[in-house]
Each structure stands twice: as structure tokens, then as C-alpha cells.
Design a protein around this motif. Structure first.
Motif, PDB file in Angstrom:
ATOM      1  N   TYR A 128       5.825 -16.403   4.922  1.00  0.00           N
ATOM      2  CA  TYR A 128       7.025 -15.551   4.125  1.00  0.00           C
ATOM      3  C   TYR A 128       7.255 -14.286   4.843  1.00  0.00           C
ATOM      4  CZ  TYR A 128       6.423 -19.406   0.580  1.00  0.00           C
ATOM      5  OH  TYR A 128       6.372 -20.407  -0.070  1.00  0.00           O
ATOM      6  N   VAL A 161      -4.405  -8.915   0.432  1.00  0.00           N
ATOM      7  CA  VAL A 161      -3.652  -9.640  -0.334  1.00  0.00           C
ATOM      8  C   VAL A 161      -2.755  -8.502  -1.007  1.00  0.00           C
ATOM      9  CG1 VAL A 161      -3.382 -11.334  -2.080  1.00  0.00           C
ATOM     10  CG2 VAL A 161      -5.030 -11.706  -0.396  1.00  0.00           C
ATOM     11  N   ASP A 205       1.721  -9.374  -5.202  1.00  0.00           N
ATOM     12  CA  ASP A 205       2.278 -10.475  -5.319  1.00  0.00           C
ATOM     13  C   ASP A 205       1.496 -11.832  -5.034  1.00  0.00           C
ATOM     14  OD1 ASP A 205       4.437  -9.101  -6.229  1.00  0.00           O
ATOM     15  OD2 ASP A 205       5.302  -8.726  -4.338  1.00  0.00           O
ATOM     16  N   TRP A 230       9.622 -11.354  -1.345  1.00  0.00           N
ATOM     17  CA  TRP A 230       9.170 -12.165  -0.409  1.00  0.00           C
ATOM     18  C   TRP A 230      10.012 -13.540  -0.047  1.00  0.00           C
ATOM     19  CZ3 TRP A 230       5.228 -11.480   2.958  1.00  0.00           C
ATOM     20  CH2 TRP A 230       4.298 -10.333   2.454  1.00  0.00           C
ATOM     21  N   GLY A 290       3.427 -12.804   5.631  1.00  0.00           N
ATOM     22  CA  GLY A 290       2.273 -13.364   5.171  1.00  0.00           C
ATOM     23  C   GLY A 290       2.321 -14.827   4.626  1.00  0.00           C
ATOM     24  N   MET A 291       1.490 -15.225   3.928  1.00  0.00           N
ATOM     25  CA  MET A 291       1.417 -16.544   3.244  1.00  0.00           C
ATOM     26  C   MET A 291       0.809 -16.452   1.789  1.00  0.00           C
ATOM     27  SD  MET A 291      -1.637 -17.865   5.569  1.00  0.00           S
ATOM     28  CE  MET A 291      -0.938 -17.331   7.057  1.00  0.00           C
ATOM     29  N   ARG A 292       1.216 -17.123   1.029  1.00  0.00           N
ATOM     30  CA  ARG A 292       0.545 -17.357  -0.347  1.00  0.00           C
ATOM     31  C   ARG A 292      -0.987 -17.331  -0.210  1.00  0.00           C
ATOM     32  NH1 ARG A 292       4.339 -17.472  -4.127  1.00  0.00           N
ATOM     33  NH2 ARG A 292       6.335 -18.595  -3.381  1.00  0.00           N
ATOM     34  N   SER A 351      11.007 -17.250   2.145  1.00  0.00           N
ATOM     35  CA  SER A 351      10.068 -18.280   3.097  1.00  0.00           C
ATOM     36  C   SER A 351      10.794 -18.287   4.262  1.00  0.00           C
ATOM     37  CB  SER A 351      10.118 -19.659   2.557  1.00  0.00           C
ATOM     38  OG  SER A 351       9.833 -20.575   3.507  1.00  0.00           O
ATOM     39  N   ARG A 366       8.500 -10.331   3.936  1.00  0.00           N
ATOM     40  CA  ARG A 366       8.908  -9.433   2.945  1.00  0.00           C
ATOM     41  C   ARG A 366       9.581  -8.090   3.500  1.00  0.00           C
ATOM     42  NH1 ARG A 366       4.131  -6.223  -0.019  1.00  0.00           N
ATOM     43  NH2 ARG A 366       4.389  -4.996   1.933  1.00  0.00           N
ATOM     44  N   PHE A 395       0.058 -12.506  -1.700  1.00  0.00           N
ATOM     45  CA  PHE A 395       0.315 -12.835  -0.248  1.00  0.00           C
ATOM     46  C   PHE A 395      -0.424 -12.071   0.620  1.00  0.00           C
ATOM     47  CE2 PHE A 395       4.408 -13.971  -2.241  1.00  0.00           C
ATOM     48  CZ  PHE A 395       4.760 -15.033  -1.758  1.00  0.00           C
TER      49      PHE A 395
END
Length: 140
Positions: free
Chosen positions: A108, A75, A78, A117, A94-96, A119, A110, A80
Motif C-alpha cells: 500500500y 508500524v 493505522d 493508504w 507499507g503493508m498491513r 493499495s 500513503r 501498516f
């Protein structure tokens, strides 16, 4: 827990590799759990089933872009959970991390130099299928 995404992920092997899917394409559940514990991350169901069905399939995991091995997941600052990088390390997907309880969260992208980032406007499963369609059409 019933499999929601595994059959779809299994279909990628015959679609793009002209072979039948076998259990050897994936990572055993106990091994995956150990790798995730080593990385100290939680992942959503869709990503879990992706690794269980395709995590050892190098032809897909390293097709143009590189899906990170489960023990490499992290992670960022930010928030993600990063899982994929392009071959030039310009972009990361990545994803939240706050969305890992969702079965199939939004992905998302980056731009690594800018760090912003954005979507992809699709869930992990949608992203994976679009990604492989793009990769294998690009190679043709």
C-alpha cells in the motif's frame, strides 16, 4: 526454510548494476534478526529475503526512493508496516502489519499529507520489480 524469493532479488544486481551478485549485497541472517528485534517488528518472508539478499546494496536500497534499514521499520497508527519512502517524503509504502504472516503481502502507498493508504494492487515482490524497472528506466 527454503528460499522462495531470494534468487529473483539477486537477479536485480546484474540487471541494473551490471555486476554479479555477491553475499556482501545482503545482510547476514543473525544481524537481520538483531536489527528486527531492535525495531520490535515482524516482517513477511519476501521482505526478509529482500534484506538478506540486497539489504547492504546502497545502489538499490537508495535508488531514487529509500528502503528503510531493518532497525528503522515501524508500524504506524493505522497498522501498516512501513518500509519505503520517496526522496521528498511525500509518500510512504507499507503493508498491513496483520499480513506479515503471509509470504508476500500486498503493498500500500500513503500520501503523507493526507494520511490515506491505497493499495498498489500487487505483492511486495511485484512491487519491488516494478519499482526498480521504473527507477532505472526513469534514470535513462
Amino acid at each position: 526454510m527454503p528460499e522462495l524469493f531470494a534468487e529473483k532479488f539477486k537477479s536485480l544486481v546484474p540487471t541494473y548494476l551490471d555486476e554479479r551478485w555477491t553475499p556482501a549485497e545482503g545482510i547476514e541472517p543473525d544481524r537481520l534478526d538483531a536489527l528486527l528485534a531492535e525495531a520490535r517488528v515482524s516482517i513477511p518472508l519476501a521482505l526478509r529475503e529482500f534484506y538478506l539478499t540486497l539489504g547492504s546494496c546502497e545502489e538499490l536500497m537508495e535508488a531514487y526512493h529509500f528502503f528503510w534499514d531493518p532497525d528503522e521499520l515501524e508500524v504506524d497508527e493505522d497498522g501498516f508496516l512501513m518500509f519505503l519512502e520517496d526522496e521528498n517524503e511525500e509518500y510512504t509504502w507499507g503493508m498491513r502489519a496483520s499480513d506479515v504472516a503471509l509470504p508476500d503481502p500486498i503493498v500500500y502507498r500513503r500520501h503523507n499529507a493526507r494520511g490515506q493508504w491505497i493499495s498498489e494492487d500487487g505483492t511486495f515482490t511485484e512491487f519491488v520489480f516494478d519499482h526498480f524497472e521504473w527507477v532505472f528506466d526513469e534514470e535513462d
